[in-house]
Scaffold this motif. Sequence first.
Motif, PDB file in Angstrom:
ATOM      1  N   GLN A  49     -10.597 -34.951   5.818  1.00 48.30           N
ATOM      2  CA  GLN A  49      -9.799 -36.280   6.806  1.00 48.30           C
ATOM      3  C   GLN A  49     -10.977 -37.287   7.176  1.00 48.30           C
ATOM      4  OE1 GLN A  49      -6.987 -37.592   7.666  1.00 48.30           O
ATOM      5  NE2 GLN A  49      -6.235 -36.545   6.165  1.00 48.30           N
ATOM      6  N   LYS A  57     -11.794 -39.426   4.230  1.00 47.83           N
ATOM      7  CA  LYS A  57     -10.672 -40.255   3.811  1.00 47.83           C
ATOM      8  C   LYS A  57     -10.430 -41.509   4.803  1.00 47.83           C
ATOM      9  CE  LYS A  57      -8.132 -36.644   1.327  1.00 47.83           C
ATOM     10  NZ  LYS A  57      -7.119 -35.663   1.242  1.00 47.83           N
ATOM     11  N   GLN A  58     -10.461 -40.998   5.903  1.00 48.07           N
ATOM     12  CA  GLN A  58     -10.210 -41.934   6.872  1.00 48.07           C
ATOM     13  C   GLN A  58     -11.242 -43.231   7.040  1.00 48.07           C
ATOM     14  OE1 GLN A  58      -7.667 -42.450   8.794  1.00 48.07           O
ATOM     15  NE2 GLN A  58      -6.703 -40.695   8.375  1.00 48.07           N
ATOM     16  N   ASN A 105     -12.900 -43.964   4.315  1.00 45.68           N
ATOM     17  CA  ASN A 105     -12.887 -44.776   3.038  1.00 45.68           C
ATOM     18  C   ASN A 105     -11.686 -45.682   3.138  1.00 45.68           C
ATOM     19  OD1 ASN A 105     -14.337 -44.734   0.730  1.00 45.68           O
ATOM     20  ND2 ASN A 105     -13.939 -42.298   0.529  1.00 45.68           N
ATOM     21  N   ARG A 106     -10.758 -45.435   4.083  1.00 46.07           N
ATOM     22  CA  ARG A 106      -9.435 -46.294   4.380  1.00 46.07           C
ATOM     23  C   ARG A 106     -10.047 -47.541   5.024  1.00 46.07           C
ATOM     24  NH1 ARG A 106      -5.227 -44.725   8.102  1.00 46.07           N
ATOM     25  NH2 ARG A 106      -3.318 -44.524   6.844  1.00 46.07           N
ATOM     26  N   SER A 107     -11.081 -47.473   5.709  1.00 44.86           N
ATOM     27  CA  SER A 107     -11.489 -48.468   6.415  1.00 44.86           C
ATOM     28  C   SER A 107     -11.876 -49.845   5.698  1.00 44.86           C
ATOM     29  CB  SER A 107     -12.377 -48.140   7.215  1.00 44.86           C
ATOM     30  OG  SER A 107     -12.217 -47.398   8.357  1.00 44.86           O
ATOM     31  N   ILE A 108     -11.168 -50.987   5.741  1.00 44.02           N
ATOM     32  CA  ILE A 108     -11.523 -52.183   4.957  1.00 44.02           C
ATOM     33  C   ILE A 108     -13.064 -52.303   5.052  1.00 44.02           C
ATOM     34  CG2 ILE A 108     -11.233 -54.667   4.433  1.00 44.02           C
ATOM     35  CD1 ILE A 108      -8.492 -52.997   4.613  1.00 44.02           C
ATOM     36  N   VAL A 164     -15.622 -50.248   5.243  1.00 39.40           N
ATOM     37  CA  VAL A 164     -16.480 -49.390   4.601  1.00 39.40           C
ATOM     38  C   VAL A 164     -16.521 -49.563   3.099  1.00 39.40           C
ATOM     39  CG1 VAL A 164     -16.556 -47.025   4.176  1.00 39.40           C
ATOM     40  CG2 VAL A 164     -15.968 -47.614   6.657  1.00 39.40           C
ATOM     41  N   ILE A 165     -17.850 -49.664   2.646  1.00 44.67           N
ATOM     42  CA  ILE A 165     -17.797 -50.043   1.170  1.00 44.67           C
ATOM     43  C   ILE A 165     -18.032 -48.775   0.510  1.00 44.67           C
ATOM     44  CG2 ILE A 165     -19.302 -51.296  -0.584  1.00 44.67           C
ATOM     45  CD1 ILE A 165     -19.948 -53.061   1.959  1.00 44.67           C
ATOM     46  N   ARG A 211     -15.192 -55.962  -1.470  1.00 45.77           N
ATOM     47  CA  ARG A 211     -15.833 -54.817  -1.942  1.00 45.77           C
ATOM     48  C   ARG A 211     -15.342 -53.391  -1.186  1.00 45.77           C
ATOM     49  NH1 ARG A 211     -21.743 -56.929  -0.126  1.00 45.77           N
ATOM     50  NH2 ARG A 211     -21.387 -57.306   1.971  1.00 45.77           N
ATOM     51  N   GLY A 212     -15.047 -53.402  -0.003  1.00 50.46           N
ATOM     52  CA  GLY A 212     -14.717 -52.219   0.600  1.00 50.46           C
ATOM     53  C   GLY A 212     -13.306 -51.637   0.470  1.00 50.46           C
ATOM     54  N   TYR A 213     -12.472 -52.797  -0.297  1.00 45.05           N
ATOM     55  CA  TYR A 213     -10.974 -52.276  -0.433  1.00 45.05           C
ATOM     56  C   TYR A 213     -10.419 -52.622  -1.722  1.00 45.05           C
ATOM     57  CZ  TYR A 213      -6.199 -53.156   0.463  1.00 45.05           C
ATOM     58  OH  TYR A 213      -4.746 -52.918   0.560  1.00 45.05           O
TER      59      TYR A 213
END
Lengths: 162, 578
Positions: free
Chosen positions: A60, A63-64, A66-69, A71-72, B180-182
Amino acid sequence: MKKRWISLYVENDIGVLARISGLFSGKSYNLNSLTVGTTEDETISRMTISLTSDDKTFEQVKKQLNRSIEVIKVIDFTDVAVHRKEIMFIKVKNCTFQDMTELFRMAQIFNLKVIDYNKTTALMESINTEKINNDFVRLFANAFSNRIEIVRGGSVGIEAIN
Amino acid sequence: MQITGSELFVKALKKEKVDTLFAYPGGQVIDLFNALYGQKEMEVILPRHEQGLVHAADGYARSTGKVGVCLVTSGPGATNLVTGIATANYDSVPLVCFTGQVPTGLIGNDAFQEVDIVGITRSICKYAVTVRRREDLGMIIKKAFYIAKTGKPGVVLVDLPKDIQKALGSDSYPDKIDIRGYKPNTSVHNGQMKKAIGILNKAQRPVFLIGGGVNIAHANQEMLELAELTNVPVITTIMGKGVIPTTHKLYVGNIGIHGSFAANSAISECDVLFSIGTRFNDRITGKAGTFANNATIIHVDVDPASISRTIDVDIPIVSDAKKAIFALLEKATTLNTDEWLKKIENWKKQYPVEMKSQYMTPQNIILAINQIFKKAVITTDVGQNQLWATQFLELNEHKQMLTSGGLGTMGYGFPAAIGAKLGNPQKDVIVISGDGGIQMNIQELATAIVYELPIIICILNNGYLGNVRQWQELFFDKRYSSTCMRYRKCCDTTCNSPNKECPEYTPDFIKLAQSFGAKGIRVTKTNDIIPALQKAKENRKSPTIIEFIIEREANVMPIVPPGNALNDMILESEETAK
């Protein structure tokens, strides 16, 4: 429950650190340490995060994140070959001459760098793994009880070449 | 050409094809309102409270599929959005909220009407950002719309300091944006889908469990085709309700703590649970470890973080609902489910969802709404009114329900209806509310009046905060703590039942309606329901409040008591069945 490591590429923007740390507190993830600094690309920061969790929670967390805009990229450092180091300062105060002798001897044996001192106080620098630094804290706390001051930087990590 | 930030803001909204802007002015957005003055492409709606404003934008977005756009001032204007932002984000509604902010040089000085709204909303929106440089403004607005409507839709907040609004800069607005992160997922994993279809094809007792994701993806038609092709019964969450017509023979009902016995039993006994677009929220799973214990679970969701979070899933598939259903339509086959369907039909007959009473029931009211309105958007508030609506409302391709499912926000229903009516002027818009929730945003009656929105507001008045009262009755020994809306200073504070001496209800909803210039009708008998609804339907110029005086202690049944498995329900008052 197991200790985990994550290396995180994020946008180097205002509020990103708050977003990431807020995610951990808001969702009750057990954060141990978090370090952050810019990378070779100054628009990107890289974080090294350690946390303790079970497998399901760790999935989790990833995943969480990764979900953040902002976070690259999320890299799981838990079971891969990485170099990990932490900087730690140990200051020992109110020393007698004898203490100082003992201190310098300890520093020599454990490969700690003495970076500053006067007659009663010495400041050492330890660049080691988090675990070894933990051992030093215990060692110095025993030897110079109530006279030490510790500042730790948190671990930074990078993938090994070989 | 050099233009101000405010002018670029207006240009950007036009480029994003915004036709309706929900906006409330204030000191730190006065430049933006100045730029909006006199333009003709967008209708600027002035609600009476920022909470009503954001719910209206939410209702507009849910009912049209477009992005809802809000503009409010800094400080209290911004904080008043908070509940609405959380409401929309929880239900994956695309909103872009612009908030005014003190000039960049004053940020952090505790200036007049300054709050850190980005910090406040960080955990309840998809993305929040303060524009700190005029040259970033166009790119940030573009980004905001893109993030709000793609992937799992959500709320984006853009904080606009006053100096950015005034500053001159480029008039260019980007056509495209790359973040790039989305990178929202756009494809279906073929291998996983193949496995899933293999399992579905071998199933003896399969069910589709459909959540709000399928409604958001506008895949209703495809879902209907899939159900009919496979012959697999369809169960929905509250947010998924309406995904196939509720009168369809393959539709079983809602799952969850107020789901139907048939749906909950089917989930408990199925051998393959094919779920699309739900996050297995605690309201639908019942006691942990008992959910669909006999089933192989396949889970399709656009958000990887929703998969294997509360329920361990056998086959996870990260995909947009529509794409997944398309892939399924290509490969799925017709299954022989006759016996299974018969079993479900028997459960339905054995324990139908119905209200038995000598008085006028919410079921009577909602069935009348079903009968009279053929093309409609129905919004609900939160509480018993919402649960009854989810039990009895008939939905299909012409009738949509809007409800605050995730956050459960009282006060949502009526302002959401304002947005829905603005977006769907040709449809009837009906609010099903309680006497508690309607008072949380009743000021929006003025908005409905001034924009001539003939919304039909059905207040189910039982004089209680009924859902909490029901819990107090069933699980707290009838200790009606702070749930009676007719309580006055003269009442006994330990009163636990309505009686003839109960003080009069306040406000008088009929007079209240009239004071705003709306129509007010009070209904106390079953026979008067349909005439009242018809009268309201004929009123095309102003909203109508219909106050239905319902039984004070009517309960929503069946219910899964806390800690029970899904099929271990209280079916009627005083009767527990396994």
